[in-house]
Write an enzyme that holds these catalytic residues in place. Structure first.
Site, PDB file in Angstrom:
ATOM      1  N   HIS A 105      -2.756   0.584  -3.297  1.00  0.00           N
ATOM      2  CA  HIS A 105      -3.068   1.592  -2.279  1.00  0.00           C
ATOM      3  C   HIS A 105      -4.222   2.443  -2.819  1.00  0.00           C
ATOM      4  O   HIS A 105      -4.313   2.676  -4.024  1.00  0.00           O
ATOM      5  CB  HIS A 105      -1.882   2.541  -2.052  1.00  0.00           C
ATOM      6  CG  HIS A 105      -0.841   2.063  -1.086  1.00  0.00           C
ATOM      7  ND1 HIS A 105       0.506   2.265  -1.284  1.00  0.00           N
ATOM      8  CD2 HIS A 105      -0.948   1.428   0.118  1.00  0.00           C
ATOM      9  CE1 HIS A 105       1.184   1.767  -0.258  1.00  0.00           C
ATOM     10  NE2 HIS A 105       0.328   1.250   0.599  1.00  0.00           N
TER      11      HIS A 105
ATOM     12  N   CYS B  56       2.127   9.898  -3.844  1.00  0.00           N
ATOM     13  CA  CYS B  56       2.875   9.072  -2.878  1.00  0.00           C
ATOM     14  C   CYS B  56       4.099   9.800  -2.332  1.00  0.00           C
ATOM     15  O   CYS B  56       4.545   9.505  -1.220  1.00  0.00           O
ATOM     16  CB  CYS B  56       3.413   7.804  -3.527  1.00  0.00           C
ATOM     17  SG  CYS B  56       2.247   6.805  -4.395  1.00  0.00           S
TER      18      CYS B  56
END
Ligand code: ARG
Length: 259
Positions: free
Chosen positions: A159, A253
């Site tokens: 990511h 996150c």
């Protein structure tokens, strides 16, 4: 943020997750609580919470819920069915908190602010491991902003928020080997002060940082970029997040920034 009541390693959907390397719920709760206290008590951030749901172990990673700008929430379309069940809960939270909820449509994978991060008037957006490049075009149209697509090449940095972190208006942290040549060149041309993070700190998810005013909150063991930060007037605040690293996640996150 979403408390880790049902967090665990129940499947393998990234290069960090191993069913044989289970997380410890007691430790995970304590690490999450500590992060929450740093943000609220030490740094004075206001944190909104959502309710954890049984059977959705990755709901803690709220960064992937979608993309937030003002009162607009562009909901994610998760790549793996293991996470697709999170979407109704994220959408319901945003709906009940007065946001306009938009969907990109199911045909194009988009994993929210895990893969799309604003810098000045641009949004940097990653593709290949998770989000698909088709989502960038739609996102740009919805936001009416320039979206620059960056290709990620290393499965450990799957990511964008695992290898890139804007820092104010001029700087950003990044881990060069996570990007292809073209993406590295684009970053160098668009960001005046790019700070390359070392291999060891990058693998402790140094770039997965939460920036609150002049403090950068990361996982422990990222000490070697402290000097680069202090030269720019930033303080490093590390906290142990090892249980979440087993799932391929860290500080950033576990949060989704609301304006
Ligand atoms: N286990 C989660 C997944 O693979 C971790 C998500 C980490 N989130 C992030 N924004 N990088 O989807």
């Amino acid at each position: 943020m979403c408390p880790p009541d049902y967090f665990g390693i129940e499947y393998e959907i990234n290069a960090w997750m191993r069913l044989s390397n289970q997380s410890d719920l007691v430790h995970a709760r304590a690490q999450w609580q500590k992060l929450y206290r740093i943000l609220t008590e030490e740094l004075g951030a206001k944190v909104e919470l959502m309710k954890p749901e049984k059977g959705l172990p990755d709901l803690v990673f709220t960064a992937n819920a979608g993309y937030v700008e003002g009162d607009l929430f562009v909901s994610s379309a998760f790549k793996y069915k293991e996470r697709q069940g999170e979407t109704p809960f994220f959408d319901a939270w945003f709906q009940s908190h007065g946001y306009r909820v938009l969907n990109l449509g199911p045909d194009c994978v988009f994993e929210g602010m895990g893969d799309a991060l604003p810098f000045r008037d641009t949004v940097f957006a990653a593709y290949r491991h998770r989000s698909e490049v088709c989502s960038h075009k739609t996102l740009g149209e919805i936001l009416n902003r320039r979206v620059i697509s960056l290709e990620l090449v290393n499965p450990k940095f799957y990511h964008l928020d695992t290898c890139f972190c804007p820092l104010g208006n001029d700087s950003a942290l990044f881990f060069p080997p996570a990007f292809d040549d073209y993406a590295r060149r684009v970053l160098k041309e668009s960001i005046p002060d790019l700070i390359a993070v070392s291999d060891s700190s990058a693998h402790r998810f140094a770039c997965n940082a939460i920036v609150v005013d002049k403090t950068v909150v990361t996982n422990s063991g990222c000490n070697d970029f402290e000097t680069a930060l202090s030269e720019r007037g930033y303080k490093l605040r590390m906290t142990e997040l090892g249980e979440f690293m087993k799932s391929g996640g860290s500080a950033r996150c576990l949060t989704l920034r609301l304006e």
